[in-house]
Design a protein around this motif. Structure first.
Motif, PDB file in Angstrom:
ATOM      1  N   ALA A  52     -13.334   2.094  -9.248  1.00 18.49           N
ATOM      2  CA  ALA A  52     -12.393   1.183  -9.896  1.00 18.49           C
ATOM      3  C   ALA A  52     -11.345   1.942 -10.696  1.00 18.49           C
ATOM      4  N   VAL A  53     -11.743   2.967 -11.402  1.00 18.62           N
ATOM      5  CA  VAL A  53     -10.790   3.756 -12.197  1.00 18.62           C
ATOM      6  C   VAL A  53      -9.807   4.478 -11.282  1.00 18.62           C
ATOM      7  N   VAL A  54     -10.303   5.041 -10.199  1.00 18.07           N
ATOM      8  CA  VAL A  54      -9.409   5.720  -9.255  1.00 18.07           C
ATOM      9  C   VAL A  54      -8.401   4.732  -8.677  1.00 18.07           C
ATOM     10  N   LEU A  55      -8.877   3.547  -8.270  1.00 15.33           N
ATOM     11  CA  LEU A  55      -7.966   2.563  -7.690  1.00 15.33           C
ATOM     12  C   LEU A  55      -6.991   2.013  -8.726  1.00 15.33           C
ATOM     13  N   TRP A  56      -7.430   1.875  -9.969  1.00 13.76           N
ATOM     14  CA  TRP A  56      -6.516   1.428 -11.010  1.00 13.76           C
ATOM     15  C   TRP A  56      -5.416   2.463 -11.213  1.00 13.76           C
ATOM     16  N   TYR A  60      -1.518   1.763 -10.775  1.00 13.29           N
ATOM     17  CA  TYR A  60      -0.593   1.959 -11.884  1.00 13.29           C
ATOM     18  C   TYR A  60       0.587   2.833 -11.460  1.00 13.29           C
ATOM     19  N   LEU A  61       0.294   3.919 -10.750  1.00 12.29           N
ATOM     20  CA  LEU A  61       1.371   4.815 -10.324  1.00 12.29           C
ATOM     21  C   LEU A  61       2.267   4.157  -9.280  1.00 12.29           C
ATOM     22  N   LEU A  62       1.669   3.415  -8.361  1.00 12.41           N
ATOM     23  CA  LEU A  62       2.488   2.739  -7.353  1.00 12.41           C
ATOM     24  C   LEU A  62       3.310   1.602  -7.953  1.00 12.41           C
ATOM     25  N   ALA A  63       2.771   0.910  -8.947  1.00 16.10           N
ATOM     26  CA  ALA A  63       3.470  -0.215  -9.557  1.00 16.10           C
ATOM     27  C   ALA A  63       4.719   0.230 -10.308  1.00 16.10           C
ATOM     28  N   LEU A  64       4.791   1.490 -10.668  1.00 15.75           N
ATOM     29  CA  LEU A  64       5.976   1.989 -11.353  1.00 15.75           C
ATOM     30  C   LEU A  64       7.191   2.029 -10.429  1.00 15.75           C
ATOM     31  N   ALA A  65       6.956   2.168  -9.115  1.00 19.19           N
ATOM     32  CA  ALA A  65       8.070   2.390  -8.208  1.00 19.19           C
ATOM     33  C   ALA A  65       8.210   1.350  -7.103  1.00 19.19           C
ATOM     34  N   HIS A  68       5.557  -5.562  -6.170  1.00 17.76           N
ATOM     35  CA  HIS A  68       4.163  -5.961  -6.341  1.00 17.76           C
ATOM     36  C   HIS A  68       3.395  -6.151  -5.027  1.00 17.76           C
ATOM     37  N   PRO A  69       3.894  -6.879  -4.045  1.00 19.84           N
ATOM     38  CA  PRO A  69       3.114  -7.047  -2.806  1.00 19.84           C
ATOM     39  C   PRO A  69       2.857  -5.726  -2.080  1.00 19.84           C
ATOM     40  N   VAL A  70       3.814  -4.817  -2.143  1.00 17.10           N
ATOM     41  CA  VAL A  70       3.663  -3.532  -1.463  1.00 17.10           C
ATOM     42  C   VAL A  70       2.615  -2.680  -2.159  1.00 17.10           C
ATOM     43  N   ASP A  71       2.671  -2.611  -3.484  1.00 16.51           N
ATOM     44  CA  ASP A  71       1.688  -1.776  -4.179  1.00 16.51           C
ATOM     45  C   ASP A  71       0.273  -2.346  -4.035  1.00 16.51           C
ATOM     46  N   ALA A  78      -5.996   1.997  -0.037  1.00 15.65           N
ATOM     47  CA  ALA A  78      -6.647   3.121  -0.720  1.00 15.65           C
ATOM     48  C   ALA A  78      -8.120   2.809  -0.992  1.00 15.65           C
ATOM     49  N   GLY A  79      -8.403   1.551  -1.319  1.00 12.75           N
ATOM     50  CA  GLY A  79      -9.796   1.159  -1.534  1.00 12.75           C
ATOM     51  C   GLY A  79     -10.611   1.261  -0.256  1.00 12.75           C
ATOM     52  N   LEU A  80     -10.008   0.860   0.847  1.00 19.26           N
ATOM     53  CA  LEU A  80     -10.698   0.985   2.132  1.00 19.26           C
ATOM     54  C   LEU A  80     -10.938   2.445   2.491  1.00 19.26           C
ATOM     55  N   MET A  81      -9.961   3.289   2.212  1.00 22.13           N
ATOM     56  CA  MET A  81     -10.139   4.716   2.489  1.00 22.13           C
ATOM     57  C   MET A  81     -11.160   5.341   1.541  1.00 22.13           C
ATOM     58  N   ASN A  82     -11.164   4.896   0.306  1.00 15.56           N
ATOM     59  CA  ASN A  82     -12.059   5.444  -0.711  1.00 15.56           C
ATOM     60  C   ASN A  82     -13.521   5.131  -0.415  1.00 15.56           C
ATOM     61  N   THR A  83     -13.780   3.911   0.045  1.00 19.71           N
ATOM     62  CA  THR A  83     -15.166   3.484   0.254  1.00 19.71           C
ATOM     63  C   THR A  83     -15.545   3.409   1.723  1.00 19.71           C
ATOM     64  N   GLY A  84     -14.606   3.627   2.614  1.00 22.48           N
ATOM     65  CA  GLY A  84     -14.893   3.480   4.025  1.00 22.48           C
ATOM     66  C   GLY A  84     -15.075   2.034   4.428  1.00 22.48           C
TER      67      GLY A  84
END
Length: 103
Positions: A52-56, A60-65, A68-71, A78-84
């Motif tokens: 959860a911390v990694v995904l947050w 956060y970094l994506l939301a800066l640039a 909203h729907p894209v981030d 990223a969550g799917l890649m993180n947990t398979g």
């Protein structure tokens, strides 16, 4: 000396939980004991917090640039890649178990 051995065993159990629940690279174990997986259950919530911390942080970094729907879409990827997709597969299995028998 016993405290050091206990701490090393707990670290090993955390790595077993991390290896089981995520796709993060974990150093291989010289010998694997199947009992370690059941012992590592105590660290499943901690691994969940880690994910959860990694995904947050990613969000956060994506939301800066990005809009909203894209981030959100990228964080879900990223969550799917993180947990398979471990949690997604569990949700699909639960839906199949509940709705599959009604047909």
């Amino acid at each position: 000396m016993a405290v050091k051995a206990w701490c090393l065993h707990q670290w090993l159990l955390f790595r077993v939980a991390l290896q089981f629940l995520t796709r993060w690279p974990v150093a291989s174990f010289p010998r694997f004991d199947v009992a370690w997986l059941s012992e590592s259950l105590r660290y499943f919530p901690l691994v969940g917090v880690w994910v959860a911390v990694v995904l947050w942080c990613v969000w956060y970094l994506l939301a800066l640039a990005l809009p909203h729907p894209v981030d959100l879409a990228l964080v879900m990827g990223a969550g799917l890649m993180n947990t398979g997709g471990f949690h997604v597969d569990g949700w699909a299995d639960a839906c199949d178990g509940v709705g599959g028998a009604s047909g």
